[in-house]
Write a protein that holds these residues in place. Structure first.
Motif, PDB file in Angstrom:
ATOM      1  N   GLY A 115       0.842  -1.196   0.000  1.00  0.00           N
ATOM      2  CA  GLY A 115       0.000   0.000   0.000  1.00  0.00           C
ATOM      3  C   GLY A 115       0.876   1.243   0.000  1.00  0.00           C
ATOM      4  N   ALA A 116       0.253   2.396  -0.306  1.00  0.00           N
ATOM      5  CA  ALA A 116       1.022   3.630  -0.452  1.00  0.00           C
ATOM      6  C   ALA A 116       1.206   4.364   0.869  1.00  0.00           C
ATOM      7  N   SER A 117       0.539   3.882   1.914  1.00  0.00           N
ATOM      8  CA  SER A 117       0.743   4.526   3.227  1.00  0.00           C
ATOM      9  C   SER A 117       0.587   3.487   4.329  1.00  0.00           C
ATOM     10  N   ASP A 118       1.285   2.384   4.161  1.00  0.00           N
ATOM     11  CA  ASP A 118       1.283   1.319   5.166  1.00  0.00           C
ATOM     12  C   ASP A 118       1.704   1.895   6.527  1.00  0.00           C
ATOM     13  N   ALA A 119       0.915   1.590   7.546  1.00  0.00           N
ATOM     14  CA  ALA A 119       1.147   2.207   8.861  1.00  0.00           C
ATOM     15  C   ALA A 119       2.571   1.933   9.369  1.00  0.00           C
ATOM     16  N   ALA A 120       3.055   0.734   9.163  1.00  0.00           N
ATOM     17  CA  ALA A 120       4.399   0.405   9.659  1.00  0.00           C
ATOM     18  C   ALA A 120       5.465   1.208   8.916  1.00  0.00           C
TER      19      ALA A 120
END
Ligand code: PLZ
Length: 453
Positions: free
Chosen positions: A74-79
């Motif tokens: 994804g383009a803004s993976d939390a990790a």
């Protein structure tokens, strides 16, 4: 998969687009950005997460391209976001060649561990795929003391001078940009859908390439053979079983460095960490980029310690190579791939997509525009041919392919095309895409194919 998305995972197009804000940006771009840079879609991005991209006018698109196979997590993976924030608050850059830091070493350790083969390995980091490929060739030349490099038909390895030479397609990648680097040779690829003799095995296709190498170059002159285990820009071409193992074996027999360019196919994309693993091939060098760092620019060459360590001290490097923020992102992205089992997810996506497309092909009949459905994991493609030519001449239908991609975009699905003949639609969703969103995107794609059949 257990993912909490930040943005609602829904397709939403508000009538006609590009909307006013995108149009305004397009106007500014026209007088500021070089015309040579083309964009697939006319809208400008405001936000992106999971399987969706939001534009500046409030439209939400399903992302079947992952920024060309980059945003696997994804383009803004939390990790990834957390790791990047943490790192930028400490230092953004020191230059590993000046004052080194742990992140670089940790990424090297990770790559040495994840890439195929139990042998002792080393890694060197760069910024882009092309840079990694270029350095893999440099390493192979120093290690072997030889010059020639073999690449394949339909290959894509980058846009820098050496990698342009390795890339097969002239327009748009090479046209007018020569002269190209010397000592690059092109061997015939295994392209099952377009073989003159459809019965040819992978091993036979490999022997055809080997004969060319022996006769036109001489095996003892060859420093490296470089190949994408599944060709990307060239059309998502999966060579016939047995092709890659035989080429790798030939390289080994002749002291040639076998380089797997996994810039596009690596990091869970095909359902394994690396695409060569589907056939148990162990490359001498492997180039990686794209999916490695959740969207941050990072690339690597990983391989046999004796090859990488053959290069003199100071012979490899670059100001930004292995930037600390990109390294932090890579460690987090790899962690996400592991904890969310994105290899398994890629295989699930393959099952879902191939099932849908297979049924559609059956329904449309043998003389439809669907010539071939292929790929592995979340790296899948449809090759389109002129209606009725599928069983005979297999005439590429670039026009229909373009129209299908345009139809999808209009309905809010971003789809990329590729292929030497521009007649391939490739599906590269973020592997964190949910089932519902995937199904919705496939509904649109199906409708687009029907409308152009
Ligand atoms: N090797 C196998 O797929 C990049 C580029 C698209 P960079 N492919 C997408 C375009 O039009 O520029 C790629 C690849 C393989 C090398 C590269 C090059 O990677 O990071 O774009 O340099």
């Amino acid at each position: 998969m257990d993912i909490t998305y930040r943005l609602e995972q829904k397709r939403k197009v508000l009538g006609d687009f590009p909307g006013p804000k995108s149009l305004e940006l397009a106007a500014r771009r026209a007088t500021s950005v070089a015309k040579g840079v083309a964009s697939s879609v006319p809208v400008y991005v405001a936000d992106a997460d999971g399987g969706v991209i939001h534009d500046v006018d409030g439209n939400s698109f399903i992302d079947f391209g992952s920024g060309i196979a980059v945003t696997t997590v994804g383009a803004s993976d939390a990790a990834v976001v957390g790791a990047v924030k943490e790192q930028v608050e400490h230092f953004t850059h020191t230059c590993f060649m000046v004052s080194p830091y742990e992140g670089y070493v940790a990424v090297a350790e990770k790559l040495n561990q994840l890439t195929p083969g139990e042998h002792e390995k080393r890694t060197v980091l760069f910024n882009s795929g092309a840079e990694a490929v270029e350095n893999a060739v440099k390493i192979a030349r120093v290690a072997t003391g030889r010059n020639a490099v073999v690449a394949f038909d339909h290959a894509y390895h980058g846009r820098t001078n050496l990698t342009m030479g390795l890339t097969a397609k002239a327009m748009p990648y090479k046209h007018g940009f020569g002269p190209f680097a010397g000592e690059i040779y092109r061997a015939p690829m295994s392209y099952p859908f377009r073989e003159e003799n459809p019965q040819i095995t992978g091993k036979e296709a490999a022997e055809r390439a080997i004969l060319m190498i022996q006769k036109q170059i001489g095996a003892d002159q060859v420093a490296a053979i470089i190949i994408e285990p599944i060709q990307g820009e060239g059309g998502f071409i999966v060579p016939a079983d047995g092709f890659l193992p035989r080429i790798a074996e030939f390289a080994k027999e002749n002291g040639i460095v076998f380089i797997a360019d996994e810039v596009q196919s690596g990091f869970c994309r095909t359902g394994e960490w690396f695409a060569v693993q589907h056939e148990g091939v162990v490359p001498d060098l492997i180039t990686t980029a794209k999916g490695i760092a959740g969207g941050m620019p990072l690339s690597a060459v990983t391989g046999r310690a004796e090859l990488l360590d053959a290069v003199h001290g100071g012979g490899l490097g670059g100001t930004y190579g292995g930037n600390p923020v990109a390294c932090a992102a890579a460690l987090a992205a790899i962690e996400t791939m592991d904890t969310q089992d994105l290899r398994g997810r890629a295989r699930e996506i393959e099952g879902i997509v191939k099932d849908r497309l297979g049924k559609l092909r059956e329904e449309l009949g043998a003389d439809s525009i669907i010539g071939d459905i292929r790929g592995r994991g979340g790296m899948l493609a449809i090759e389109f041919v002129k209606k009725g030519s599928g069983a005979t001449t297999k005439q590429p239908d670039g026009e229909a392919t373009k129209k299908i991609a345009e139809y999808c975009l209009k309905e809010g699905v971003i789809i990329l095309t590729c292929g030497t003949y521009g007649n391939v639609i490739r599906l590269l969703p973020p592997l964190v895409i949910g089932d519902e969103l995937l199904a919705d995107g496939l509904d649109v794609l199906e409708a687009a194919i029907r409308a152009n059949s």
